[in-house]
Design an enzyme around this catalytic site. Sequence first.
Site, short mmCIF file in Angstrom:
data_model
loop_
_atom_site.label_atom_id
_atom_site.label_comp_id
_atom_site.label_asym_id
_atom_site.label_seq_id
_atom_site.Cartn_x
_atom_site.Cartn_y
_atom_site.Cartn_z
N GLU A 99 0.73 -1.32 0.03
CA GLU A 99 0.66 0.18 0.19
C GLU A 99 0.78 1.56 -0.31
O GLU A 99 2.09 0.82 0.93
CB GLU A 99 -0.59 -0.15 1.05
CG GLU A 99 -2.53 0.40 0.90
CD GLU A 99 -2.58 1.14 0.48
OE1 GLU A 99 -2.21 1.84 -0.71
OE2 GLU A 99 -4.31 1.32 0.93
N ASP A 100 0.00 2.40 -0.80
CA ASP A 100 1.15 3.31 -0.74
C ASP A 100 1.26 3.80 1.04
O ASP A 100 2.69 4.56 1.50
CB ASP A 100 0.38 4.64 -1.52
CG ASP A 100 -0.61 4.37 -1.68
OD1 ASP A 100 -1.28 4.08 -0.49
OD2 ASP A 100 -1.35 5.41 -2.45
N ASP A 103 -3.58 5.32 6.65
CA ASP A 103 -4.40 6.79 7.54
C ASP A 103 -5.38 6.23 8.41
O ASP A 103 -4.82 6.66 8.81
CB ASP A 103 -4.58 7.94 5.66
CG ASP A 103 -5.37 9.07 6.15
OD1 ASP A 103 -4.72 9.96 6.94
OD2 ASP A 103 -6.20 9.71 5.55
N PHE A 152 -1.25 16.02 3.94
CA PHE A 152 -1.48 15.59 2.47
C PHE A 152 0.15 15.78 1.67
O PHE A 152 -0.15 16.14 1.42
CB PHE A 152 -2.90 16.72 1.49
CG PHE A 152 -3.47 15.00 0.79
CD1 PHE A 152 -4.57 14.89 1.01
CD2 PHE A 152 -2.81 15.80 -0.32
CE1 PHE A 152 -4.60 13.41 -0.07
CE2 PHE A 152 -3.52 14.76 -1.18
CZ PHE A 152 -4.05 13.71 -0.35
N ARG A 165 1.61 12.16 -9.16
CA ARG A 165 2.11 10.89 -9.15
C ARG A 165 3.80 10.40 -9.26
O ARG A 165 4.29 10.04 -9.43
CB ARG A 165 1.12 9.65 -9.74
CG ARG A 165 -0.58 9.18 -9.49
CD ARG A 165 -1.37 8.12 -9.89
NE ARG A 165 -2.20 8.29 -9.63
CZ ARG A 165 -2.91 8.47 -8.67
NH1 ARG A 165 -2.78 6.91 -6.90
NH2 ARG A 165 -4.28 8.25 -8.46
P1 IMP Z 1 -7.69 5.45 4.68
O1 IMP Z 1 -8.12 4.44 4.25
O2 IMP Z 1 -7.42 6.25 5.15
O3 IMP Z 1 -6.00 5.01 5.61
O4 IMP Z 1 -6.96 5.27 2.99
C1 IMP Z 1 -5.79 5.29 2.64
C2 IMP Z 1 -5.74 5.87 1.22
O5 IMP Z 1 -6.47 7.61 1.63
C3 IMP Z 1 -3.98 5.30 0.58
O6 IMP Z 1 -4.14 4.67 -0.35
C4 IMP Z 1 -4.43 6.04 -0.04
O7 IMP Z 1 -5.03 6.47 -1.07
C5 IMP Z 1 -5.57 7.89 0.48
N1 IMP Z 1 -4.50 9.11 1.26
C6 IMP Z 1 -4.62 8.59 1.91
N2 IMP Z 1 -3.94 10.00 2.56
C7 IMP Z 1 -3.11 10.28 2.01
C8 IMP Z 1 -1.79 11.82 1.29
O8 IMP Z 1 -1.63 12.15 2.23
N3 IMP Z 1 -2.08 11.79 0.18
C9 IMP Z 1 -2.33 10.66 -1.20
N4 IMP Z 1 -3.50 9.77 -0.85
C10 IMP Z 1 -4.16 9.85 0.26
MG MG Z 2 -5.16 7.32 -3.67
#
Ligand code: IMP
Ligand code: MG
Length: 174
Positions: A99-100, A103, A152, A165
């Site tokens: 995963e990238d 959050d 962010f 990207r």
């Molecule tokens: P989560 O479900 O809130 O943990 O969100 C995960 C997804 O939200 C990641 O796989 C990203 O695609 C996107 N995301 C969360 N924070 C960021 C950020 O700071 N920059 C870009 N994408 C984010």
């Molecule tokens: Mg994303």
Amino acid sequence: MSTTAKPTVLIDHEELASRIAAVAQEIRQDFPTGQLHFVCVLKGAFLFLADLIRAIPGHVSIDFMACSSYGTGTSSSGEVRLTKDLDASIEGRDVIVVEDIVDTGLTLHYLQEILLARGPRSVRTACLLSKPSRRKIDVKVDYIGFTIEDKFVVGYGLDYAEQYRNLPYIGVLE
Ligand code: IMP
Ligand code: MG
């Protein structure tokens, strides 16, 4: 936030490369022999996957899945939906989810549940970035590249409204 602003560098290319090499070593140490099956979460993790697997010796296979939770905004909707499933079965395999960023943790939690139900031998998760202060659900992340503050970030695969990207570094949009 705009899609034309120039991000401030948070993690540069060299820092990314050396940390990713260390994470790759850690993964191979945990699984010294055998095939590792990497499941890349599109789109944000594609560059992390590319660099990570090139730093891992031995047998490796890859597959891709995608889900949506964010749309084009910067705050989570809390709802996760699978938009692309894997091509191959993961039954009996040692799976590493790539995963990238984690959050709120909602996306990863959802993906882990789906994958565990498919009978893999093991499921571990590697995230390039983690924002622990934003967690809404306690999710297990086995390998973390960098822990960052609640900002962010874009670049190195991560987007804001599908932009940025291609940046070779992780930057902050202000
Ligand atoms: P989560 O479900 O809130 O943990 O969100 C995960 C997804 O939200 C990641 O796989 C990203 O695609 C996107 N995301 C969360 N924070 C960021 C950020 O700071 N920059 C870009 N994408 C984010
Ligand atoms: Mg994303």
